[in-house]
Design an enzyme around this catalytic site. Structure first.
Site: not given
Ligand code: M6R
Length: 603
Positions: A2, A598
């Site tokens: 959020c 995200k």
């Molecule tokens: O911010 P982070 O790299 O820790 O996020 C991890 C995952 O949530 C993130 O990589 C997610 O899999 C992406 N949206 C993939 O494109």
């Protein structure tokens, strides 16, 4: 997840436009529902909210026309309570005197709701953001001032969260309106402008309004007046002095720069961000201590989630292959449940996260710390929780990544790992680093048309496999995740040699299987390709030109000649493009795929 944003101004005005712009910038954090509230000078609350994305809700409810001295906007990614009008934020208290919105998770939400209902409060939905408002209401009703009521409420609320809240009748000693916010584990920054102060889950939503920033830390609350802020420690209410920072980084990154989607823009930024990162690593004094920790460690682990985890797999493979250092890539929650229990002070753990706020990763850090292991961070968002939690950290230098599917941050994660492994190289020819950004640009240009064709041929299928071997396992898994994420097709990424142990039974006439191969694995890959084609399957190969592979593949995306190690890196580029084009062909907005966020700040 959020996103929350709040603003207080010295004079009444049309705040809707500001709330709408801030909300659009926060939309990457959640888009199940959106809501805005304004409070005008006489203290009337105008609350408009609904299920859906911000522009659709604005078209229905005209958020941009809202007026007042104070405003709050919230973008929701649903965890507690289904996406519905009642659960959309902001929320009112029982009598409509308070209005507030939160980001994060209140884990004792169910118990709190029962208490509020028993106490006769009006509980309208099941969302935990509403519980934040009622938790404050309980103490306001006992006659406590807002700051004290918020402090007391924080004792009742369990979990990681931030919230913003305003009382319709509250004014400061000078008669000006105020709003409050609290940070207990989720992101919160304050902006100070000319005649206004604002607070938000992130910087990009504040920077278009002002570059004078005050960072709020966990366990702190802030009262915003139009001309100043007061920060207090939640624990004892003591006032805290904090410097105002002047932020100089530009906001170009948050704009689409002529591309139809942030994803396409971010894909094409990759040659530039790669060059920036290589430059930074070459000059940075932080690389040497990071390398010392890795070189002297008994065991090295690379820990992340989603895309970052796929980069960890490649990073660990580079360390084994190039640096001769045993390393393992592992998903953060699995690390917490297994490896963290046997870690020792001689071990080093590289925690990898674009946002630096992923709860699964931060929980893994918390599990590792008491065992004395070195905590090394690799992150894109400076100032994030992971940055503060790390003994040493290295930034990815990608600028803002807005699109929900990670692209440029994956590439730079892999570059960073290859750079570190190359610095510790035991044998073989070092990487020609100045050539790498050029190679990335060449790959994008050389594979774009073929990627579009592959997207067309995959589009009629609802399921498929992406297979890699050795170094390219992480790349294939990342390509598969990208496809799942923004096309809603099912796509499994796995080791090509493992395919025959079961999944091969899925293959029938025309069944698509994408193979990602680095040069040294081509001969092995030919076997795996044939296992598919001899059963009628369609083998789409992503590799540098190779006679054997070429003769056996059904379709081919030809990569520039880059050598074994760099192929794992550049082969992700056409896979990103395939997903992007297929997403467009399916009429899906790749920047904001359904159900996702995200930044995942929940377990
Ligand atoms: O911010 P982070 O790299 O820790 O996020 C991890 C995952 O949530 C993130 O990589 C997610 O899999 C992406 N949206 C993939 O494109």
């Amino acid at each position: 997840m959020c996103g929350i944003f709040g603003i207080v101004t010295a004079t009444e005005r049309r705040l809707g436009g500001i709330l709408l712009s801030a909300g659009r910038r926060l939309a990457y954090r959640g888009y199940d529902s959106v809501g805005a509230a304004t409070i005008d000078r006489p203290g009337r609350i105008d609350l408009r909210k609904d299920v859906g994305k911000i522009d659709a809700v604005n078209a229905r409810l005209h958020l941009d026309e809202m007026e007042g001295e104070r405003g709050i906007v919230q973008l929701r990614w649903a965890t507690f309570g289904s996406p519905s009008y009642e659960n959309a934020q902001p929320h009112l208290d029982s009598d409509g005197d308070l209005v507030g919105a939160h980001n994060g998770n209140i884990v004792n939400n169910v118990q709190l709701r029962e208490e509020f209902i028993r106490a006769g409060m009006t509980v309208r939905g099941t969302n935990d953001g509403e519980s934040c408002v009622h938790a404050v209401e309980r103490y306001v009703d006992q006659g406590l001032p807002m700051t004290e009521a918020i402090r007391r409420a924080a004792r009742d609320l369990q979990g990681d969260y931030a919230f913003v809240i305003a009382s319709k009748d509250e004014r400061d000693e000078a008669g000006r309106p105020v709003i409050h916010a609290i940070k207990m584990g989720s992101g919160l920054v304050v902006g100070l402008g000319d005649g206004f102060a604002c607070v938000s889950s992130d910087l990009p939503s504040v920077l278009p309004l002002t570059n004078r920033i005050v960072r709020i830390r966990d366990g702190e609350m802030v009262t915003l007046h139009p001309d100043r802020v007061e920060i207090r420690r939640v624990e004892d209410g003591a006032l805290i002095e904090r410097e105002v920072e002047t932020f100089t980084e530009g906001m170009d990154a948050a704009e689409k720069g002529g591309y139809p989607h942030f994803m396409e823009k971010e894909i094409h930024e990759q040659p530039k961000v790669a060059a920036d990162l290589i430059h930074l690593l070459t000059a940075s004094p932080h690389v040497a201590p990071f390398l010392d920790d890795l070189e002297s460690a008994r065991h090295v682990y690379f820990v992340g989630c989603g895309t970052s985890y796929h980069a960890c797999l490649i990073g660990a493979a580079y360390f084994n292959r190039i640096a001769g250092i045993p390393a393992v890539g592992i998903l953060a929650p699995q690390f917490t449940e297994t490896i963290a229990r046997t870690l020792g002070p001689d071990d080093a753990v590289v925690f990898v996260s674009q946002s630096g706020e992923t709860k699964d990763v931060l929980s893994a850090v918390n599990a590792a710390r008491p065992r004395g292991a070195r905590i090394l961070g690799v992150l894109n968002v400076l100032g994030s929780a992971l940055m503060h939690a790390s003994d040493h950290y290295l930034p990815l230098a990608c600028g803002y990544e807005i699109s929900v599917p990670a692209t440029k941050t994956f590439l730079n994660q892999v570059i960073l790992f290859l750079y570190l492994a190359d610095r510790l190289r035991r044998e073989g020819r070092p990487i020609d680093w100045p050539r790498v950004p050029v190679l990335i640009g060449e790959t994008l240009a050389a594979t774009d048309a073929a990627a579009k064709q592959v997207a067309e041929l995959l589009n009629p299928h609802s399921e498929m496999y992406y297979l890699g071997y050795g170094l390219t396992l992480g790349t294939a898994m990342e390509g598969a995740l990208k496809l799942k994420e923004i096309t809603y097709a099912h796509c499994e990424g796995m080791l090509s040699s493992e395919f025959k142990h079961g999944p091969l039974s899925a293959v029938h006439d025309g069944y698509p299987v994408v193979f990602v191969s680095a040069p040294d694995d081509a001969a092995m890959m030919v076997n795996h390709v044939n296992e598919v084609t001899c059963r009628g399957g369609r083998a789409i190969v992503v590799a540098a030109a190779d006679e054997l592979l070429g003769k056996n593949a059904s379709d081919y995306i030809t990569l520039p000649d880059a050598g074994h190690d760099l192929t794992a890196l550049i082969s992700v580029l056409p896979l990103q493009l395939v997903s992007y084009y297929m997403s467009l062909a399916r009429g899906i907005d790749p920047d904001f795929p359904r159900n996702l966020s995200k930044t995942l700040t929940v377990d």
